[in-house]
Motif scaffolding. Sequence first.
Motif, PDB file in Angstrom:
ATOM      1  N   PHE A 255      11.617   2.409   2.443  1.00 41.37           N
ATOM      2  CA  PHE A 255      10.450   1.596   2.783  1.00 41.37           C
ATOM      3  C   PHE A 255      10.851   0.146   3.042  1.00 41.37           C
ATOM      4  N   VAL A 256      11.693  -0.399   2.189  1.00 38.44           N
ATOM      5  CA  VAL A 256      12.149  -1.782   2.364  1.00 38.44           C
ATOM      6  C   VAL A 256      13.029  -1.881   3.605  1.00 38.44           C
ATOM      7  N   ALA A 257      13.939  -0.923   3.766  1.00 38.85           N
ATOM      8  CA  ALA A 257      14.833  -0.934   4.931  1.00 38.85           C
ATOM      9  C   ALA A 257      14.025  -0.874   6.224  1.00 38.85           C
ATOM     10  N   HIS A 258      13.023  -0.013   6.252  1.00 38.63           N
ATOM     11  CA  HIS A 258      12.204   0.119   7.465  1.00 38.63           C
ATOM     12  C   HIS A 258      11.421  -1.166   7.737  1.00 38.63           C
ATOM     13  N   THR A 259      10.899  -1.797   6.685  1.00 37.36           N
ATOM     14  CA  THR A 259      10.167  -3.055   6.857  1.00 37.36           C
ATOM     15  C   THR A 259      11.081  -4.133   7.424  1.00 37.36           C
ATOM     16  N   LEU A 260      12.289  -4.223   6.903  1.00 34.34           N
ATOM     17  CA  LEU A 260      13.245  -5.210   7.413  1.00 34.34           C
ATOM     18  C   LEU A 260      13.597  -4.922   8.874  1.00 34.34           C
TER      19      LEU A 260
ATOM     20  N   GLN B  28       0.828  -1.203   0.000  1.00 30.77           N
ATOM     21  CA  GLN B  28       0.000   0.000   0.000  1.00 30.77           C
ATOM     22  C   GLN B  28       0.869   1.262   0.000  1.00 30.77           C
ATOM     23  N   LEU B  29       1.950   1.240   0.769  1.00 29.79           N
ATOM     24  CA  LEU B  29       2.891   2.374   0.757  1.00 29.79           C
ATOM     25  C   LEU B  29       3.529   2.535  -0.626  1.00 29.79           C
ATOM     26  N   ALA B  30       3.944   1.430  -1.199  1.00 28.97           N
ATOM     27  CA  ALA B  30       4.577   1.469  -2.519  1.00 28.97           C
ATOM     28  C   ALA B  30       3.607   2.003  -3.568  1.00 28.97           C
ATOM     29  N   LYS B  31       2.358   1.607  -3.460  1.00 28.93           N
ATOM     30  CA  LYS B  31       1.348   2.060  -4.422  1.00 28.93           C
ATOM     31  C   LYS B  31       1.097   3.562  -4.280  1.00 28.93           C
ATOM     32  N   GLU B  32       1.026   4.038  -3.046  1.00 29.96           N
ATOM     33  CA  GLU B  32       0.824   5.472  -2.793  1.00 29.96           C
ATOM     34  C   GLU B  32       1.945   6.316  -3.383  1.00 29.96           C
ATOM     35  N   HIS B  33       3.162   5.790  -3.366  1.00 33.23           N
ATOM     36  CA  HIS B  33       4.330   6.538  -3.814  1.00 33.23           C
ATOM     37  C   HIS B  33       4.800   6.115  -5.205  1.00 33.23           C
ATOM     38  N   ASN B  34       3.998   5.313  -5.911  1.00 37.09           N
ATOM     39  CA  ASN B  34       4.332   4.832  -7.256  1.00 37.09           C
ATOM     40  C   ASN B  34       5.703   4.159  -7.307  1.00 37.09           C
ATOM     41  N   LEU B  35       5.960   3.284  -6.338  1.00 32.97           N
ATOM     42  CA  LEU B  35       7.251   2.596  -6.247  1.00 32.97           C
ATOM     43  C   LEU B  35       7.107   1.073  -6.276  1.00 32.97           C
ATOM     44  N   ILE B  36       5.992   0.580  -6.780  1.00 26.68           N
ATOM     45  CA  ILE B  36       5.751  -0.865  -6.745  1.00 26.68           C
ATOM     46  C   ILE B  36       6.860  -1.621  -7.462  1.00 26.68           C
ATOM     47  N   GLN B  37       7.196  -1.194  -8.671  1.00 24.04           N
ATOM     48  CA  GLN B  37       8.204  -1.920  -9.453  1.00 24.04           C
ATOM     49  C   GLN B  37       9.572  -1.867  -8.785  1.00 24.04           C
ATOM     50  N   LYS B  38       9.956  -0.704  -8.291  1.00 25.25           N
ATOM     51  CA  LYS B  38      11.269  -0.553  -7.654  1.00 25.25           C
ATOM     52  C   LYS B  38      11.371  -1.428  -6.398  1.00 25.25           C
TER      53      LYS B  38
ATOM     54  N   ILE C  73       5.730  -9.673  -3.774  1.00 24.35           N
ATOM     55  CA  ILE C  73       5.878  -9.964  -5.203  1.00 24.35           C
ATOM     56  C   ILE C  73       4.572 -10.510  -5.767  1.00 24.35           C
ATOM     57  N   ASP C  74       3.886 -11.356  -5.005  1.00 27.36           N
ATOM     58  CA  ASP C  74       2.583 -11.866  -5.433  1.00 27.36           C
ATOM     59  C   ASP C  74       1.571 -10.734  -5.604  1.00 27.36           C
ATOM     60  N   LEU C  75       1.554  -9.796  -4.664  1.00 24.01           N
ATOM     61  CA  LEU C  75       0.647  -8.644  -4.756  1.00 24.01           C
ATOM     62  C   LEU C  75       0.980  -7.779  -5.975  1.00 24.01           C
ATOM     63  N   ALA C  76       2.265  -7.548  -6.202  1.00 23.80           N
ATOM     64  CA  ALA C  76       2.687  -6.742  -7.350  1.00 23.80           C
ATOM     65  C   ALA C  76       2.319  -7.441  -8.658  1.00 23.80           C
ATOM     66  N   ASN C  77       2.518  -8.753  -8.706  1.00 24.13           N
ATOM     67  CA  ASN C  77       2.151  -9.506  -9.904  1.00 24.13           C
ATOM     68  C   ASN C  77       0.658  -9.423 -10.168  1.00 24.13           C
ATOM     69  N   GLU C  78      -0.132  -9.549  -9.116  1.00 23.51           N
ATOM     70  CA  GLU C  78      -1.589  -9.462  -9.251  1.00 23.51           C
ATOM     71  C   GLU C  78      -1.986  -8.087  -9.785  1.00 23.51           C
TER      72      GLU C  78
ATOM     73  N   LEU D 206      12.996  -6.334  -3.368  1.00 22.32           N
ATOM     74  CA  LEU D 206      12.601  -7.497  -2.577  1.00 22.32           C
ATOM     75  C   LEU D 206      12.978  -8.806  -3.260  1.00 22.32           C
ATOM     76  N   ARG D 207      13.033  -8.818  -4.584  1.00 21.68           N
ATOM     77  CA  ARG D 207      13.534 -10.009  -5.282  1.00 21.68           C
ATOM     78  C   ARG D 207      15.001 -10.249  -4.914  1.00 21.68           C
ATOM     79  N   VAL D 208      15.779  -9.178  -4.836  1.00 22.20           N
ATOM     80  CA  VAL D 208      17.190  -9.291  -4.449  1.00 22.20           C
ATOM     81  C   VAL D 208      17.300  -9.757  -3.000  1.00 22.20           C
ATOM     82  N   VAL D 209      16.495  -9.170  -2.114  1.00 25.25           N
ATOM     83  CA  VAL D 209      16.514  -9.559  -0.704  1.00 25.25           C
ATOM     84  C   VAL D 209      16.137 -11.031  -0.571  1.00 25.25           C
ATOM     85  N   ARG D 210      15.054 -11.428  -1.250  1.00 27.19           N
ATOM     86  CA  ARG D 210      14.601 -12.825  -1.160  1.00 27.19           C
ATOM     87  C   ARG D 210      15.665 -13.782  -1.660  1.00 27.19           C
TER      88      ARG D 210
END
Length: 178
Positions: A72-77, A16-26, A97-102, A31-35
């Motif tokens: 955002f990712v750093a804070h989540t971690l 939801q944060l990523a969507k608000e800030h138009n950062l879903i793809q980034k 990633i599942d949410l972004a794909n959807e 997160l793919r790298v982190v995973r």
Amino acid sequence: MSQNIVAERYALALFQLAKEHNLIQKIEEELRVVRKSVSENPGFITLLTSPNLSLHEKKNILQNTFSNVSPFVAHTLQLLIDRHRQSDIVDVATAFIDLANEENGVAEATVYSTRPLTAEEAERISASFAPRVGRRSLNIENIVDSNILGGVKIRIENRIYDGSLRGKLDRLERTLIS
């Protein structure tokens, strides 16, 4: 979605944060790298769950390891460390990633072939199989597997399309035996 409800909640909040800030793809790419990093190094989670390290030391390890990720990712971690949910890092990334794909109409696909696919072949597979699962495109991970002998075997979500020579031979054997 993943089976971990807690991870899904963290992922949804981050999404939801990523969507608000138009950062879903980034954020998805990060997160793919982190995973991948955490999955390929199982000792990393063991280190982060160690009672010998303080929360501050664990956060420093995370910060140094993933210094290039967005705030955002750093804070989540960091939040996962605070809440003693280090073992959920991979699940949170997968759920995001599942949410972004959807959201983007994309499905994850694993394609097994006897040789690496060319970009054109991957694009043709995506164009052909994405509509079958109700998506616009496929995010293809190609795995070279000489055991399939020829053709391709495609796994999309919980569906398998087996056009491999090995699969055809196995089906022929079952037919002849019965």
